[in-house]
Enzyme design. Sequence first.
Site, PDB file in Angstrom:
ATOM      1  N   HIS A  38       0.775  -1.243   0.000  1.00 56.87           N
ATOM      2  CA  HIS A  38       0.000   0.000   0.000  1.00 56.87           C
ATOM      3  C   HIS A  38       0.809   1.297   0.000  1.00 56.87           C
ATOM      4  O   HIS A  38       0.303   2.324  -0.435  1.00 56.87           O
ATOM      5  CB  HIS A  38      -0.969   0.071   1.188  1.00 56.87           C
ATOM      6  CG  HIS A  38      -1.905  -1.072   1.309  1.00 56.87           C
ATOM      7  ND1 HIS A  38      -2.796  -1.421   0.309  1.00 56.87           N
ATOM      8  CD2 HIS A  38      -2.103  -1.962   2.319  1.00 56.87           C
ATOM      9  CE1 HIS A  38      -3.514  -2.463   0.716  1.00 56.87           C
ATOM     10  NE2 HIS A  38      -3.121  -2.811   1.915  1.00 56.87           N
ATOM     11  N   ASP A  43       3.863  -8.468   0.764  1.00 59.26           N
ATOM     12  CA  ASP A  43       4.449  -9.344   1.781  1.00 59.26           C
ATOM     13  C   ASP A  43       3.556 -10.538   2.121  1.00 59.26           C
ATOM     14  O   ASP A  43       4.033 -11.682   2.171  1.00 59.26           O
ATOM     15  CB  ASP A  43       4.811  -8.554   3.042  1.00 59.26           C
ATOM     16  CG  ASP A  43       3.670  -7.699   3.588  1.00 59.26           C
ATOM     17  OD1 ASP A  43       2.563  -7.725   3.016  1.00 59.26           O
ATOM     18  OD2 ASP A  43       3.896  -6.992   4.586  1.00 59.26           O
TER      19      ASP A  43
END
Length: 506
Positions: free
Chosen positions: A86, A248
Amino acid sequence: MPVVAGVDSSTQSCTVELRDAVDGTLLGSGRAPHPPTFPPVSEQPATTWWSAFTTALPAAIADAATRGTAVTPQSIGAISVAGQCHGLVMLDAAGQVLRDVKLWNDTTSAPQAAALVTELGAAGWAEAVGSVPTAAFTITKLAWVAEHEPQLLRRLATVLLPHDYLTYRLTGRTVTDRSEATGTGYYAAHEQRWRTDLLTRFVDADLDWATMLPTVLGPAEPAGTLIPDVARQLGLRPDVVVGPGAGDQHAGALGLGIRSGEVVYSLGTSGVVLTTTDDPVHDASGWVNGVADAAGGYLPLVSVLNCAKVTDTFARLLGVDHDELARLALAAPANPDRPVLAAFLDGERSPDRPRARGVLAGLTTATTREELASAAVEGVLLALVRGHERLRVAGAPADGDVLVTGGAARSAAYRQLLADLLRTPVRTCDAPEATARGACLQASAVLAGADIRQVRDAWRPATLTVTEPRTPARPDVSERYARLADWDGLDSPADPPISLSTEDFV
């Protein structure tokens, strides 16, 4: 022996693993810290990620030497970078970073997120991009910049995400992958296209957004090879191929080798509960992010801001280390009226309550240290168990084996209390750094030109532990937790709950 490097550029640190490109055997690992951050303003200079990477890579090579493996910089044939999702990386025309990066847990764009959802509607966002934006999403951060730092938009040439930035530093190319792109709020994975119309509508109508966004690569599509100067700096061959990278959690799912229906609880700085599916999931409630995975499918997930840092805080308050906190939590009696924690210490993402604060209910003069420790662990897990149920409601297959991973998965208390809450066995597997492992797996597929799903299945790690729920079952406190977590007063910490009855939570 061909060697691959997998990078996990997380919020807290950069971890590099070196693995055998054929069978995935771990050869060495290294780590370097990132600057600490704290919401609501959580920012990092992107250049510090590069510094950490250039420290962690030689540390991994040195670690391989101590393990007796013949790994040199010239052994490395491919690199892939996974990173925190993000974050907004803004580059000018010269490729220089315009400002410190607003990270996923920066909640200053909460007003912009609320305005976006009001304008298009939660169902509209879910249909458009698979998820309802919160302050974590990149589009809300761009909207914040448009409102507070509009002069930067006039200099903006490229918008990247954290792992994209490191790939850019390695290759000179502005690329990303589906998993990261779907966390922006302006990429529709089910349509395989950027939604530049959303940026035009909600950020700036005068910018040519199509020229500013990276190319979206396939799961095992090469991003390119190293820039010659970078290869010399790192001591690597210039023909080292670089993978597309991943978010991730998405790389972590690869590293764990999860299959459809299996459920992962990832316990790190943030907490995530996720599964994988071949079909997109669109949840208009906003709880489930219907993001893409790193293997060509989808990874519906629920993410909470408050996870291991909650128990870090309670360990500090109780004056104990993590092992002692786990011992205390496991020794707590399973009373039905035990203290319950709504662990919204730094605001919350799921549910979307950026102004919320934590509340501990059910205290008495007889409350013990053991009960406080148990409430801290259970409060984190109850939020994720609630997210697990939201996955089911949204239509995701989420009834298979349960796997727990992340730093807090090392805690026996987290594993046992999760098994107790779910009333099902919870397992761990031999992937302590699942994200770096998944990045290595992607690098291996890129190097060999292989199907990434076949490599994922071949590298599936072995089970290490299985934690069974305790018998008899602990009394369920989920309804008490839900009433506390849904209390409107959590969003107004300055207003004392003078009219609140203890009967609300017991």
